[in-house]
Scaffold this motif. Structure first.
Motif, short mmCIF file in Angstrom:
data_model
loop_
_atom_site.label_atom_id
_atom_site.label_comp_id
_atom_site.label_asym_id
_atom_site.label_seq_id
_atom_site.Cartn_x
_atom_site.Cartn_y
_atom_site.Cartn_z
N GLY A 51 17.08 6.90 -17.11
CA GLY A 51 16.29 7.50 -18.12
C GLY A 51 14.84 7.53 -17.62
N GLY A 52 13.97 8.37 -18.01
CA GLY A 52 12.58 8.23 -17.47
C GLY A 52 11.66 8.76 -18.74
N ARG A 53 10.45 9.01 -18.13
CA ARG A 53 9.47 9.13 -19.13
C ARG A 53 9.63 10.31 -20.18
N GLY A 54 10.35 11.31 -19.53
CA GLY A 54 10.76 12.47 -20.52
C GLY A 54 11.58 11.97 -21.69
N LEU A 55 12.19 10.79 -21.92
CA LEU A 55 12.77 10.39 -23.07
C LEU A 55 11.96 10.20 -24.17
N ALA B 100 0.89 -1.11 0.00
CA ALA B 100 -0.15 0.12 -0.04
C ALA B 100 0.74 1.29 -0.04
N SER B 101 0.64 2.15 -0.74
CA SER B 101 1.67 3.35 -1.13
C SER B 101 1.32 4.42 0.18
N ASP B 102 0.73 4.15 1.17
CA ASP B 102 0.65 5.11 2.26
C ASP B 102 1.81 4.66 3.20
N ALA C 215 21.17 15.98 -12.95
CA ALA C 215 19.89 15.95 -13.46
C ALA C 215 19.83 16.85 -14.78
N ILE C 216 19.35 16.23 -16.04
CA ILE C 216 18.95 16.94 -17.23
C ILE C 216 17.38 16.78 -17.10
N ASN C 217 16.68 18.04 -16.94
CA ASN C 217 15.21 17.96 -17.12
C ASN C 217 14.98 19.37 -17.41
N LYS C 218 13.95 19.51 -18.41
CA LYS C 218 13.28 20.67 -18.99
C LYS C 218 12.73 21.31 -18.03
N ASP C 219 12.11 20.92 -16.91
CA ASP C 219 11.41 21.52 -15.76
C ASP C 219 12.22 21.96 -14.61
N GLY C 220 12.70 23.38 -14.63
CA GLY C 220 13.31 23.66 -13.69
C GLY C 220 12.74 23.60 -12.11
N ASP D 158 16.05 20.90 -22.60
CA ASP D 158 15.72 19.73 -23.53
C ASP D 158 16.65 18.64 -23.53
N TRP D 159 16.64 17.37 -23.13
CA TRP D 159 17.71 16.43 -23.26
C TRP D 159 18.22 16.22 -24.75
N GLU D 160 17.27 16.40 -25.71
CA GLU D 160 17.50 16.34 -27.01
C GLU D 160 18.63 17.20 -27.60
N GLN E 233 14.48 -1.04 -13.34
CA GLN E 233 13.93 -0.04 -12.44
C GLN E 233 14.58 0.21 -11.06
N ILE E 234 14.62 1.63 -10.58
CA ILE E 234 15.56 2.14 -9.66
C ILE E 234 14.25 2.62 -8.72
N GLY E 235 14.42 2.31 -7.46
CA GLY E 235 13.20 2.89 -6.40
C GLY E 235 12.85 2.18 -5.67
N LEU E 236 11.79 2.57 -4.87
CA LEU E 236 11.09 2.03 -3.76
C LEU E 236 10.63 0.51 -4.10
N THR E 237 10.37 0.24 -5.08
CA THR E 237 9.86 -0.94 -5.72
C THR E 237 10.79 -1.82 -6.67
N GLY E 238 11.73 -0.76 -6.92
CA GLY E 238 12.86 -1.64 -7.76
C GLY E 238 14.10 -1.57 -7.00
N ILE F 216 18.06 11.34 -16.55
CA ILE F 216 17.58 12.14 -17.75
C ILE F 216 16.15 12.08 -18.02
N GLY F 217 15.35 13.03 -17.72
CA GLY F 217 13.76 13.03 -18.13
C GLY F 217 13.21 12.31 -17.03
N ILE F 218 14.01 12.50 -15.73
CA ILE F 218 13.21 11.95 -14.63
C ILE F 218 12.55 12.96 -13.69
N SER F 219 11.48 13.20 -13.10
CA SER F 219 10.97 14.10 -12.48
C SER F 219 11.25 13.96 -10.86
C1 LIG Z 1 3.98 2.43 -4.36
C2 LIG Z 1 4.73 3.12 -5.47
C3 LIG Z 1 5.78 2.68 -5.82
C4 LIG Z 1 6.73 3.00 -6.79
N1 LIG Z 1 7.75 2.47 -7.07
C5 LIG Z 1 8.74 3.26 -8.09
C6 LIG Z 1 9.94 2.85 -8.29
O1 LIG Z 1 10.62 2.05 -7.78
N2 LIG Z 1 10.81 3.71 -9.06
C7 LIG Z 1 10.09 4.67 -9.66
O2 LIG Z 1 10.90 5.23 -10.49
N3 LIG Z 1 9.07 5.22 -9.61
C8 LIG Z 1 8.23 4.26 -8.53
N4 LIG Z 1 6.74 4.83 -8.56
C9 LIG Z 1 6.27 5.91 -9.38
C10 LIG Z 1 6.70 7.42 -9.20
O3 LIG Z 1 5.65 7.80 -7.98
C11 LIG Z 1 6.60 8.02 -10.40
O4 LIG Z 1 5.46 7.98 -11.01
C12 LIG Z 1 7.80 7.91 -11.58
O5 LIG Z 1 8.96 7.64 -10.90
C13 LIG Z 1 7.70 8.79 -12.60
O6 LIG Z 1 8.64 8.58 -13.30
P1 LIG Z 1 9.44 9.70 -14.40
O7 LIG Z 1 10.21 10.77 -13.52
O8 LIG Z 1 10.11 8.94 -15.23
O9 LIG Z 1 8.11 10.36 -15.04
P2 LIG Z 1 7.43 11.74 -14.89
O10 LIG Z 1 7.24 12.02 -13.36
O11 LIG Z 1 6.44 11.77 -15.80
O12 LIG Z 1 8.49 12.81 -15.37
C14 LIG Z 1 9.15 12.86 -16.39
C15 LIG Z 1 10.11 14.06 -16.37
O13 LIG Z 1 10.74 14.25 -17.55
C16 LIG Z 1 10.74 15.62 -17.84
N5 LIG Z 1 10.94 16.00 -19.35
C17 LIG Z 1 10.03 15.65 -20.31
N6 LIG Z 1 10.27 15.78 -21.57
C18 LIG Z 1 11.55 16.15 -21.47
C19 LIG Z 1 12.70 16.52 -22.24
N7 LIG Z 1 12.36 16.65 -23.70
N8 LIG Z 1 14.01 16.98 -21.94
C20 LIG Z 1 14.35 16.99 -20.26
N9 LIG Z 1 13.27 16.51 -19.69
C21 LIG Z 1 11.97 16.30 -19.95
C22 LIG Z 1 9.55 16.28 -17.23
O14 LIG Z 1 9.97 17.88 -16.92
C23 LIG Z 1 9.36 15.48 -15.95
O15 LIG Z 1 10.19 15.89 -14.93
C24 LIG Z 1 6.01 4.16 -7.38
C25 LIG Z 1 4.82 4.76 -7.22
C26 LIG Z 1 4.24 4.12 -6.32
C27 LIG Z 1 2.68 4.60 -5.87
#
Ligand SMILES: Cc1cc2nc3c(=O)[nH]c(=O)nc-3n(C[C@H](O)[C@H](O)[C@H](O)COP(=O)(O)OP(=O)(O)OC[C@H]3O[C@@H](n4cnc5c(N)ncnc54)[C@H](O)[C@@H]3O)c2cc1C
Ligand SMILES: Nc1ncnc2c1ncn2[C@@H]1O[C@H](COP(=O)(O)O)[C@@H](O)[C@H]1O
Lengths: 265, 330
Positions: free
Chosen positions: B216-220, A127-129, B293-298, B313-315, B257-262, B273-276
């Motif tokens: 790398g994250g969703r921003g890629l 659970a994420s809490d 960090a390289i991220n377009k959102d300061g 922008d990472w690109e 996957q890196i993180g709480l559940t990775g 890169i592109g990770i919030s």
């Molecule tokens: C119980 C639970 C466990 C979880 N466990 C994990 C875990 O183990 N690991 C994990 O990673 N997450 C985990 N999460 C998910 C976590 O909460 C986030 O949703 C996730 O980490 C977001 O991934 P992200 O940063 O890639 O995506 P987003 O939060 O969508 O961030 C994308 C970032 O990319 C940037 N960006 C976009 N385009 C560009 C560009 N062209 N150039 C530069 N920057 C750009 C944006 O500004 C944004 O900051 C978990 C969530 C829960 C509820």
């Protein structure tokens, strides 16, 4: 005969709540709900609902949602129904606010006794809490049945359940006799979205409600086994050195040079 | 009734490094007054290569060998729970420590529930409360947004799982005694059967061991940019990681996957890169020394934890960064 599946789901604060809106009452050791951000069904629990519905899609199954809590928001808690689950059972009581794992297990076990028997009990991986990942393990122990965690695939067959269990570097294939408790992880794949028809059907269904009394439980038996002494938001001071350049490419070049300067690359 | 039981893990026939971190946690408690010595229990089907010299900090090494304990215990982990319950019966430890790994995160709580003992998962610190003589733990909650301090009030055994990377492993050569513990009698209770374990060997450096990680994250925006991340990791001798969003999207395997559940990682350089920088992602980085960090959102959360950053922008940023890295590598 239809396979009877229970799915344990928990209502939690939205984990996507921005850090700036996440507040704690440090005197009461409680999280203050962020105004205007409704709670959600715990994310992994929706994956568990999805696993149950896939079993139902593939054969004959009846899916019952079980939840223990306080202050349920009905629009939120009906989501599993609108995805396709058959029934919703809620145990709601002020005593159930922030129950610890041991007590949650007691209430869930009593609910299962009342509404069961079930062939399969599915739950989320955590659970994420409070991020414990304990309740399903305790539930299996209390019910005296096996538990398998982190499923990315769940297939019941001939009285047994075959599970693909996600590891950090691969997976395991595990078989357990039913009934069993299985926790489901996001590796299962995305949970389905409710359809309009599902939402309509869910709006007509009423949850079955069970009180402390209905469950034959005594509030005194629900004392926490660990005492929460402090809850606080750790202080972090940003010390970032932002690298700027004539343009973004130049900043990238300067970043590499700066990292080299410090022997980090 | 006394002592600390550390439940170690075996990797490639030897004591896994994470066990040394647990021994460090145990030593801290012993130093604060938990008496009765520190025992390290390790389980497996073949423990012939294990010696006390590899367990610095342990007074006793208890070897539990049984065919059902293959791969850390026959699937679903019935076997180790039964074995540890037997050890508990015979040694009655005050404190039982596990690592919060694939193995410990399940076996620890299951053992606790079996013993009717309280359990704290994913602790980053622990201490002895001198007033009560009981353990107090600190653990991140709400995805790492908050920290909670819990006391094991009451009596009976205290079970905790410790986050990998939270303690530095004890160094040196161990001088403890070694003994075998026989569990043949209790293994009849195994219900779940492990059919197979499939390990996806990562190419190159393991994420957990990597000194440099490019993540790398969703921003890629898709799977292709990860090729560039791999190329960069190759040049720097590092490994590639990812956020859950990138894994869930199917751009890379979940083993990234890196993180709480990775995975929990501890590189000296973590380039994201592109990770919030969501708290659940950062939870895997408590051991990382320099986050870049390289991220377009300061305003992205990642900049709160980063030592260096480029807002952009990472690109545009990454190609120039890579070209310079290539030049420097000569
Ligand atoms: C119980 C639970 C466990 C979880 N466990 C994990 C875990 O183990 N690991 C994990 O990673 N997450 C985990 N999460 C998910 C976590 O909460 C986030 O949703 C996730 O980490 C977001 O991934 P992200 O940063 O890639 O995506 P987003 O939060 O969508 O961030 C994308 C970032 O990319 C940037 N960006 C976009 N385009 C560009 C560009 N062209 N150039 C530069 N920057 C750009 C944006 O500004 C944004 O900051 C978990 C969530 C829960 C509820
Ligand atoms: N109050 C509750 N009601 C129903 N199910 C719960 C409750 N608490 C936990 N669970 C289930 O147990 C899983 C693990 O929760 P936890 O042990 O609290 O991390 C969750 O994903 C749910 O499936």
């Amino acid at each position: 005969m239809a396979l009877r599946i229970a799915v344990c789901v928990k209502q939690v604060p939205d984990p996507e709540t921005p850090a700036s809106a996440f507040k704690v009452d440090e005197t009461a050791n409680r999280v203050i709900p962020a105004p205007g951000i409704p709670p959600v069904v715990n994310g992994f629990d929706l994956h568990a609902v999805e696993a149950a519905l896939r079993i139902k899609d593939a054969g004959d199954a009846e899916v019952t949602i079980l939840s223990v809590g306080n202050g349920f928001v009905m629009d939120v808690m009906k989501k599993p129904l609108s995805m396709g689950a058959d029934a919703l059972v809620l145990a709601e009581d002020p005593e159930f606010e922030d129950l610890d794992a041991v007590s949650t297990v007691k209430v869930l076990a009593a609910m299962i006794e009342k509404t069961g028997p079930f062939d399969l009990i599915l739950s989320g991986r955590q659970a994420s809490d409070w991020d414990q990942a304990h309740v399903p393990l305790g539930l299996a122990e209390r019910l005296g049945i096996p538990s398998v965690t982190l499923a990315r695939n769940v297939e019941p067959q001939d009285g047994k359940v075959r599970i693909e269990r996600a590891l950090t570097d691969g997976y395991q294939v595990v078989e357990a006799p039913m009934p069993a408790v299985v926790t489901v992880s996001n590796e299962l794949g995305e949970a389905r979205y409710p359809t309009l028809r599902g939402i309509m059907a869910a709006s007509r269904k009423q949850p079955e409600r069970l009180s402390l009394d209905d469950l034959g439980l005594d509030g005194d038996a629900l004392k926490p086994t660990l005492s929460l002494r402090r809850l606080f938001i750790p202080e972090s001071e940003s010390q970032v050195e932002l690298i700027e350049g004539e343009d973004e490419a130049d900043a990238g070049r300067k970043l590499a040079l700066r990292l080299r300067e410090l022997n980090l690359i | 009734m006394s002592g600390i039981l550390v439940v170690g893990e075996v990797q490639d026939g030897a004591i896994a490094p994470v066990s040394g971190e647990l021994l460090a946690a145990a030593r801290k408690l012993a130093g604060e007054g938990v008496g009765g010595g520190i025992s390290l229990a390790v389980m497996g089907d073949d423990l012939s290569a294990i010696s006390a010299a590899d367990a610095p900090g342990a007074d006793r090494v208890i070897l539990i060998s049984h065919p059902a304990l293959k791969d850390g215990g026959t699937g679903g982990y019935d076997a180790p729970v039964l074995a540890l319950a037997a050890i508990y019966e015979s040694t009655s430890p005050d404190v039982i420590l596990f690592a919060k790994t694939d193995f410990g995160a399940v076996t620890g709580p299951r053992l606790a529930f079996k013993l009717g003992a309280p359990v704290a998962q994913d602790c980053i610190d622990l201490a002895l409360d001198s007033d009560t003589g009981r353990v107090v733990v600190t653990r991140p909650v709400f995805g790492g947004n908050a920290l909670a301090v819990y006391g094991f009030d009451g009596d009976g055994p205290q079970v905790a799982t410790i986050r990998p990377g939270a303690f530095d492993a004890v160094e040196g050569e161990g001088t403890g005694t070694v003994e075998q513990f026989d569990v043949d009698d209790v293994m009849g209770g195994v219900r779940t059967v492990l059919v197979e374990t499939v390990i996806q060997e990562s190419e190159g450096v393991r994420l957990e061991d990597a000194d440099i990680i490019i993540s790398g994250g969703r921003g890629l925006g898709g799977p292709e940019p990860f090729d560039q991340l791999h190329e960069l990791a190759n040049i720097l001798g590092g490994a590639v990681g990812a956020s859950r969003a990138a894994c869930d999207a199917g751009w890379v395997d979940h083993s990234y996957q890196i993180g709480l559940t990775g995975k929990s990682v501890k590189p000296s350089l973590y380039l994201s890169i592109g990770i919030s920088g969501a708290s659940q992602h950062m939870a895997g980085l408590s051991g990382a020394r320099n986050i870049v960090a390289i991220n377009k959102d300061g305003d992205a959360n990642i900049f709160k934890a980063a030592r260096f950053g480029v807002v952009g922008d990472w690109e545009k940023v990454l190609p120039a960064f890579m070209a310079t890295v290539r030049d420097l590598a000569g």
